[in-house]
Design a protein around this motif. Structure first.
Motif, PDB file in Angstrom:
ATOM      1  N   ILE A 138       0.840  -1.202   0.000  1.00 31.41           N
ATOM      2  CA  ILE A 138       0.000   0.000   0.000  1.00 31.41           C
ATOM      3  C   ILE A 138       0.873   1.249   0.000  1.00 31.41           C
ATOM      4  O   ILE A 138       0.607   2.216  -0.730  1.00 31.41           O
ATOM      5  N   LEU A 139       1.932   1.237   0.794  1.00 33.94           N
ATOM      6  CA  LEU A 139       2.812   2.403   0.869  1.00 33.94           C
ATOM      7  C   LEU A 139       3.498   2.699  -0.455  1.00 33.94           C
ATOM      8  O   LEU A 139       3.624   3.869  -0.857  1.00 33.94           O
ATOM      9  N   GLN A 140       3.952   1.669  -1.153  1.00 34.90           N
ATOM     10  CA  GLN A 140       4.695   1.907  -2.394  1.00 34.90           C
ATOM     11  C   GLN A 140       3.776   2.306  -3.540  1.00 34.90           C
ATOM     12  O   GLN A 140       4.229   2.842  -4.547  1.00 34.90           O
ATOM     13  N   GLY A 141       2.462   2.083  -3.359  1.00 33.19           N
ATOM     14  CA  GLY A 141       1.495   2.505  -4.366  1.00 33.19           C
ATOM     15  C   GLY A 141       0.885   1.352  -5.126  1.00 33.19           C
ATOM     16  O   GLY A 141       1.531   0.331  -5.367  1.00 33.19           O
ATOM     17  N   ILE A 142      -0.374   1.517  -5.501  1.00 31.19           N
ATOM     18  CA  ILE A 142      -1.135   0.507  -6.227  1.00 31.19           C
ATOM     19  C   ILE A 142      -1.587   1.109  -7.553  1.00 31.19           C
ATOM     20  O   ILE A 142      -2.066   2.259  -7.581  1.00 31.19           O
ATOM     21  N   THR A 143      -1.422   0.368  -8.614  1.00 29.81           N
ATOM     22  CA  THR A 143      -1.806   0.857  -9.944  1.00 29.81           C
ATOM     23  C   THR A 143      -3.325   0.889 -10.064  1.00 29.81           C
ATOM     24  O   THR A 143      -3.997  -0.128  -9.904  1.00 29.81           O
ATOM     25  N   VAL A 144      -3.871   2.080 -10.343  1.00 27.19           N
ATOM     26  CA  VAL A 144      -5.316   2.274 -10.415  1.00 27.19           C
ATOM     27  C   VAL A 144      -5.668   2.899 -11.763  1.00 27.19           C
ATOM     28  O   VAL A 144      -5.001   3.834 -12.214  1.00 27.19           O
ATOM     29  N   ALA A 145      -6.713   2.382 -12.388  1.00 21.57           N
ATOM     30  CA  ALA A 145      -7.233   2.958 -13.635  1.00 21.57           C
ATOM     31  C   ALA A 145      -8.746   2.820 -13.630  1.00 21.57           C
ATOM     32  O   ALA A 145      -9.272   1.725 -13.378  1.00 21.57           O
ATOM     33  N   ASP A 146      -9.436   3.919 -13.875  1.00 16.63           N
ATOM     34  CA  ASP A 146     -10.903   3.920 -13.894  1.00 16.63           C
ATOM     35  C   ASP A 146     -11.486   3.350 -12.602  1.00 16.63           C
ATOM     36  O   ASP A 146     -12.412   2.520 -12.611  1.00 16.63           O
ATOM     37  N   ASP A 147     -10.929   3.773 -11.485  1.00 15.21           N
ATOM     38  CA  ASP A 147     -11.404   3.362 -10.158  1.00 15.21           C
ATOM     39  C   ASP A 147     -11.379   1.855  -9.951  1.00 15.21           C
ATOM     40  O   ASP A 147     -12.254   1.273  -9.294  1.00 15.21           O
ATOM     41  N   ALA A 148     -10.365   1.211 -10.518  1.00 11.46           N
ATOM     42  CA  ALA A 148     -10.218  -0.239 -10.342  1.00 11.46           C
ATOM     43  C   ALA A 148      -8.741  -0.586 -10.347  1.00 11.46           C
ATOM     44  O   ALA A 148      -7.901   0.172 -10.867  1.00 11.46           O
ATOM     45  N   TYR A 149      -8.416  -1.724  -9.746  1.00 14.62           N
ATOM     46  CA  TYR A 149      -7.028  -2.166  -9.747  1.00 14.62           C
ATOM     47  C   TYR A 149      -6.597  -2.535 -11.161  1.00 14.62           C
ATOM     48  O   TYR A 149      -7.273  -3.284 -11.852  1.00 14.62           O
ATOM     49  N   ALA A 150      -5.450  -2.010 -11.588  1.00  7.66           N
ATOM     50  CA  ALA A 150      -5.000  -2.222 -12.966  1.00  7.66           C
ATOM     51  C   ALA A 150      -3.615  -2.844 -13.017  1.00  7.66           C
ATOM     52  O   ALA A 150      -2.960  -2.812 -14.059  1.00  7.66           O
ATOM     53  N   GLY A 151      -3.168  -3.419 -11.919  1.00  2.63           N
ATOM     54  CA  GLY A 151      -1.842  -4.016 -11.881  1.00  2.63           C
ATOM     55  C   GLY A 151      -1.870  -5.515 -12.092  1.00  2.63           C
ATOM     56  O   GLY A 151      -2.892  -6.097 -12.461  1.00  2.63           O
ATOM     57  N   GLY A 152      -0.728  -6.148 -11.837  1.00  6.49           N
ATOM     58  CA  GLY A 152      -0.595  -7.585 -12.032  1.00  6.49           C
ATOM     59  C   GLY A 152      -0.735  -8.361 -10.734  1.00  6.49           C
ATOM     60  O   GLY A 152      -0.888  -7.802  -9.649  1.00  6.49           O
ATOM     61  N   TRP A 153      -0.649  -9.680 -10.843  1.00  6.12           N
ATOM     62  CA  TRP A 153      -0.852 -10.584  -9.720  1.00  6.12           C
ATOM     63  C   TRP A 153       0.247 -10.443  -8.663  1.00  6.12           C
ATOM     64  O   TRP A 153      -0.007 -10.642  -7.477  1.00  6.12           O
ATOM     65  N   LEU A 154       1.467 -10.076  -9.082  1.00 11.86           N
ATOM     66  CA  LEU A 154       2.594 -10.024  -8.155  1.00 11.86           C
ATOM     67  C   LEU A 154       3.217  -8.629  -8.054  1.00 11.86           C
ATOM     68  O   LEU A 154       4.386  -8.497  -7.690  1.00 11.86           O
ATOM     69  N   ASP A 155       2.441  -7.594  -8.342  1.00 18.26           N
ATOM     70  CA  ASP A 155       2.974  -6.241  -8.237  1.00 18.26           C
ATOM     71  C   ASP A 155       3.397  -5.893  -6.810  1.00 18.26           C
ATOM     72  O   ASP A 155       4.241  -5.021  -6.609  1.00 18.26           O
ATOM     73  N   TRP A 156       2.823  -6.564  -5.847  1.00 15.83           N
ATOM     74  CA  TRP A 156       3.136  -6.280  -4.444  1.00 15.83           C
ATOM     75  C   TRP A 156       4.518  -6.782  -4.035  1.00 15.83           C
ATOM     76  O   TRP A 156       5.045  -6.379  -2.997  1.00 15.83           O
TER      77      TRP A 156
END
Length: 335
Positions: A138-156
């Motif tokens: 959460i601190l490093q940031g989460i990829t968001v697009a159109d009010d939804a998660y837009a990243g990959g399965w292991l972005d964390w």
């Protein structure tokens, strides 16, 4: 950093309070599980288990309140954070399940007690690491697009999140050791003193590493910590951390039983305040503020009435449980 206090901000503080209560209360439970292999088979391990027997399941009430509150008060944040951390949430819940099952079965299935002890440790460690890595994600940031998660399965999965995972596990181990100093006697307490010194050093080093790393994740973090005149206030956090650390090690050297645990709680509180300084007013850093993610005002008011009734009840029965079991613990339970 000004705080615009309104209904949404009130809910942010309520959820932050619930999360903090979970971290410090279930934290020492998980910490004892992490430390469990370090205690001698027999009396020491039985004492460690009995030290949390009356409270460990009640402590998890705060996890339900924090997670449920996030879903109800900030549904958009819930809908983004959960998909971004699904593997971690699954790992945490499985860890908590294994810990809970092992806690009950080790007393009733003596033939397989080593297996249940291992499950208790593994479940505690996995849950702690998953929670710490989630915080880092959460601190490093989460990829968001159109009010939804837009990243990959292991972005964390990054070096920073692994650092926060290990750091939280060390912090939980510190809380667990300090709780056992307070609640046990004899060889178990002596071992807990040694473990508290070790994990006190490790926790402070981890806290320093995370604190140095975090401002470089986003420029906004750097500004919140180091821009004038805000730095005059934020500088008090590391100063108070040094004072709490000095009190902690002084109490250990003098053989105090309660002060180390209270000092460790102070370190966690200061770390939590530092987290708030970095993130506020974002619930998903750089993407979603608490106002962007908030439920409608009428929903917040309706839920606030329920929380005003439920939270005092939770605090009351928690305080009563800790008061009833306020003494020392032996092999067969509290004195």
């Amino acid at each position: 950093m000004a705080v615009d206090f309104d209904l949404t901000t009130a809910w942010a503080f309520i959820i932050a309070f619930a999360v903090f209560m979970y971290v410090v209360m279930d934290g020492f439970d998980l910490g004892i599980g992490i430390l469990f292999p370090g205690f001698a088979v027999g009396t020491e391990r039985d004492q460690a288990m009995n030290a949390i027997a009356p409270v460990w399941d009640g402590n998890e009430t705060w996890l339900v309140l924090g997670g449920g509150g996030l879903f109800a008060a900030f549904p958009l944040a819930y809908a983004i954070i959960l998909p971004a951390t699904y593997p971690l949430m699954i790992a945490m819940l499985l860890g908590l399940v294994f810990r809970g099952v092992a806690f009950e079965f080790r007393w009733r299935d003596e033939r397989h007690r080593p297996l249940w002890d291992a499950a208790f440790t593994a479940g505690s460690l996995i849950a702690a690491l998953a929670q710490g890595i989630t915080l880092g994600a959460i601190l490093q940031g989460i990829t968001v697009a159109d009010d939804a998660y837009a990243g990959g399965w292991l972005d964390w999965l990054t070096p920073f999140t692994l650092l926060t995972g290990v750091s939280l596990a060390c912090g939980y181990a510190l809380l667990g050791a300090c709780w056992l100093i307070w609640k046990t006697e004899g060889s178990g307490q002596a071992r807990a003193f040694r473990l508290a010194r070790l994990f006190g050093v490790l926790t402070l080093l981890a806290l320093l590493a995370v604190s140095l790393y975090t401002p470089f994740l986003h420029y906004s973090y750097w500004r919140r910590w180091f821009d004038m005149p805000g730095v005059l206030l934020t500088a008090q956090v590391p100063l108070l951390t040094l004072i709490a650390s000095a009190l902690f090690f002084r109490a250990l050297s003098r053989g105090r039983e309660r002060v180390p645990f209270l000092s460790a709680l102070g370190l966690f509180l200061l770390g939590f305040i530092g987290l708030g300084i970095s993130m506020y007013p974002y619930v998903v850093p750089e993407s979603l503020t608490i106002w962007d993610a908030a439920a409608p005002a009428k929903s917040q008011v309706f839920m606030l009435v329920g929380v005003a009734v439920i939270m005092p009840m939770i605090l009351a029965y928690t305080a009563w449980a800790y008061w009833v079991f306020r003494g020392k613990v032996g092999t067969h339970g509290y004195h």
